[in-house]
Design an enzyme around this catalytic site. Structure first.
Site, mmCIF file in Angstrom:
data_model
loop_
_atom_site.group_PDB
_atom_site.id
_atom_site.type_symbol
_atom_site.label_atom_id
_atom_site.label_comp_id
_atom_site.label_asym_id
_atom_site.label_seq_id
_atom_site.Cartn_x
_atom_site.Cartn_y
_atom_site.Cartn_z
ATOM 1 N N HIS A 185 -8.822 -49.901 -41.580
ATOM 2 C CA HIS A 185 -10.248 -50.017 -41.252
ATOM 3 C C HIS A 185 -10.529 -49.739 -39.765
ATOM 4 C CE1 HIS A 185 -9.388 -54.192 -40.009
ATOM 5 N NE2 HIS A 185 -10.538 -54.155 -39.354
ATOM 6 N N HIS A 247 -2.880 -50.682 -37.414
ATOM 7 C CA HIS A 247 -3.992 -50.535 -36.470
ATOM 8 C C HIS A 247 -3.520 -50.069 -35.079
ATOM 9 C CE1 HIS A 247 -6.055 -52.451 -39.651
ATOM 10 N NE2 HIS A 247 -5.875 -53.695 -39.297
HETATM 11 C C1 BG6 Z 1 -6.783 -56.908 -40.666
HETATM 12 C C2 BG6 Z 1 -5.681 -57.946 -40.567
HETATM 13 O O1 BG6 Z 1 -6.256 -55.677 -41.075
HETATM 14 O O2 BG6 Z 1 -7.406 -56.764 -39.399
HETATM 15 C C3 BG6 Z 1 -6.240 -59.258 -40.083
HETATM 16 O O3 BG6 Z 1 -5.077 -58.105 -41.842
HETATM 17 C C4 BG6 Z 1 -7.004 -59.088 -38.800
HETATM 18 O O4 BG6 Z 1 -5.192 -60.216 -39.903
HETATM 19 C C5 BG6 Z 1 -8.023 -57.939 -38.918
HETATM 20 O O5 BG6 Z 1 -7.658 -60.297 -38.494
HETATM 21 C C6 BG6 Z 1 -8.652 -57.635 -37.579
HETATM 22 O O6 BG6 Z 1 -9.710 -56.746 -37.771
HETATM 23 P P1 BG6 Z 1 -10.962 -56.682 -36.773
HETATM 24 O O7 BG6 Z 1 -11.811 -55.603 -37.339
HETATM 25 O O8 BG6 Z 1 -11.591 -58.052 -36.801
HETATM 26 O O9 BG6 Z 1 -10.404 -56.361 -35.425
#
Ligand code: BG6
Length: 495
Positions: A185, A247
């Site tokens: 994402h 990520h």
């Molecule tokens: C997710 C993880 O992919 O990303 C989570 O599984 C994490 O543990 C999250 O909290 C963080 O996403 P963002 O968009 O809040 O930075």
């Protein structure tokens, strides 16, 4: 003449109604992200006419129970100013639910009965990766995969290289690569896409975006949240699998890639892949020297007491799972030879911030007064919670002599644009519907990331000592600052 091409130009619009099936429809991701994002798509008229959203799961729910779930568990995640009661009601009319235990072949005829021949089918797998293969087999054996059916896979995509390859093999029996959408994402975040805009929409950075002009790159993804109710899942994953493998490495690949020839999905993904493949493998000795693992203990965040990781629900009292990682990575390429990429992520840290810092080289020779400490230029690109870009420059302090001091050129993108920014999941779901692949991870990228991560996880497993404790509400174990000091650098909040 210049031509402009956008990621959207590679998509194919499909006017057919949609049967969007969410495996794990009654789960946490569905409530927090998928249903609220689909509502936003509906609200803005972006779902094709006749679209239905079919939740699937082990609950013995009917349509009404799923609608109640959407009302109670998903609606609170829609931003209040966008919640229009009449539109929410018409959104609910699109929902349905089928009880299917994904691993039970006998449950699939009930799903088959719900699907329409004339609709474009999208299966969204928001469930543990251990179920992906069996679900694909079951869908295929019940004749539920047409040759244009799309598949969306939610991370984690495996727990290591072998399991990722295994999933890839089964999935590719039924879905060609151009119908497989692997979600990370972070790629759907407006701010992450802006990294490409900054790099490739401006000519001034490109000549400097390399050794020896860039001395180091830092990427921090710090969260204040703990593991919450996801203890069972998280304890198997840890920060490396949950954040770094996907990520953070995606951010590295966007920051470090060569300029793609166009913004088409494969042109971009080919370049990202080269970066991932160029990550220098680490020996156990490198892992010992170049990584720091941490695990949070009880502490306070914004004045509120929070418990330690080992006291969280579902965590074994002797868990060695890391909730924090800091590491030095290197890319073996001409552009990035010996430029350290310092990566850091953790839960229960002092602040929620996602930030990239580019540290440029110092001037070769100072001609200024003693007492003027020339700080190297640095560019700080903040991606979350607010979006900003700061470039520090040295300027003359007014007065006698030539004393210099750093000052920042600053852009605040939140106040520069007032238009609504779509949530990452909203953008990604729309891209799946429109058949755009650029913001999804290709199979070879995924495997390249695991190839680099696996030996690090293995070296950690072999080490006698586990992660170092850090107090919740801090910037991680002291060892992570010490590790940077040894390198002659500092994390950005300490600089
Ligand atoms: C997710 C993880 O992919 O990303 C989570 O599984 C994490 O543990 C999250 O909290 C963080 O996403 P963002 O968009 O809040 O930075």
């Amino acid at each position: 003449m210049q031509t402009t091409r956008t990621a959207s130009s590679s998509g194919t619009a499909d006017a057919r109604p949609l049967d969007l099936v969410i495996f794990g429809g009654a789960g946490d991701l569905s409530a927090r992200k998928l249903l609220p994002s689909l509502y936003m798509c509906h609200r803005d008229g972006n779902l094709p006419d006749g679209t239905r959203i079919i939740g699937v799961g082990r609950h013995r729910w009917d349509r009404e129970a799923f609608v109640n779930f959407a009302d109670e568990s998903a609606q609170p995640f829609v931003e209040a100013r966008y919640l229009e009661p009449a539109k929410w009601q018409t959104f609910l009319q699109r929902l349905d639910f089928v009880h299917v235990d994904a691993s039970q072949s006998g449950d699939y005829p009930a799903l088959a009965a719900q699907l329409r021949q004339e609709a474009l089918r999208i299966y969204y797998m928001a469930m543990p990766p251990g179920l992906f293969a069996a679900t694909c087999d079951n869908l295929a054996s019940h004749g539920l995969i047409a040759n244009d059916t799309r598949l969306v896979l939610e991370k984690p995509l495996g727990v290591d290289l072998a399991s990722a390859i295994g999933i890839g093999e089964v999935v590719s029996r039924y879905f060609s690569e151009d119908r497989t959408y692997r979600i990370d994402h972070y790629l759907g975040k407006e701010t992450v896409q802006n990294l490409m805009a900054l790099r490739f929409g401006n000519s001034i950075f490109e000549p400097l975006w390399r050794t020896p002009f860039v001395r180091s790159v830092q990427i921090t993804v710090a969260e204040t949240v703990g593991v919450g109710t996801r203890g069972g899942f998280y304890d198997e994953a840890g920060a490396m699998r949950d954040m770094v493998q996907n990520h953070l490495l995606q951010l590295v690949s966007i920051l470090a890639m060569e300029p793609p020839a166009a913004l088409t999905s494969d042109a971009v993904r080919d370049e990202k892949l080269k970066v991932l493949r160029s990550l220098r493998p680490m020996s156990p000795e490198d892992v010992r020297r170049n990584t720091v693992r941490g695990q949070y203990t009880a502490g306070a965040i914004a004045g509120e007491l929070v418990r330690g990781y080992l006291q969280e629900e579902g965590i074994p009292p002797d868990s060695r799972t890391e909730t924090f990682v800091a590491m030095r990575a290197e890319l073996g390429t001409w552009r990035w030879n010996k430029v350290p990429f310092y990566l850091r992520t953790g839960k229960r840290m002092q602040e929620r911030v996602t930030e990239v810092v580019i540290n440029f080289a110092e001037v070769p020779h100072s001609i200024f007064d003693a007492g003027s400490t020339l700080q190297p230029n640095r560019m700080v690109i903040r991606l979350q919670p607010e979006e900003s870009v700061r470039l520090t420059l040295m300027v003359k302090q007014p007065g006698e002599g030539m004393k210099l001091k750093p000052l920042s050129l600053a852009l605040n993108l939140d106040s520069a644009f007032t238009t609504r920014r779509a949530e990452a999941y909203e953008r990604l779901l729309l891209d799946v519907i429109r058949g755009r692949l650029a913001l999804f991870v290709r199979r070879d990228e995924l495997q390249a990331a695991w190839t680099w991560v696996d030996p690090i996880l293995e070296a950690w497993r072999q080490q006698d000592e586990g992660p170092r404790p850090y107090t919740a509400g801090t910037w991680g174990p002291a060892a992570s600052s010490a590790f940077m000091a040894r390198e002659g650098v500092q994390w950005s909040e300490e600089a």
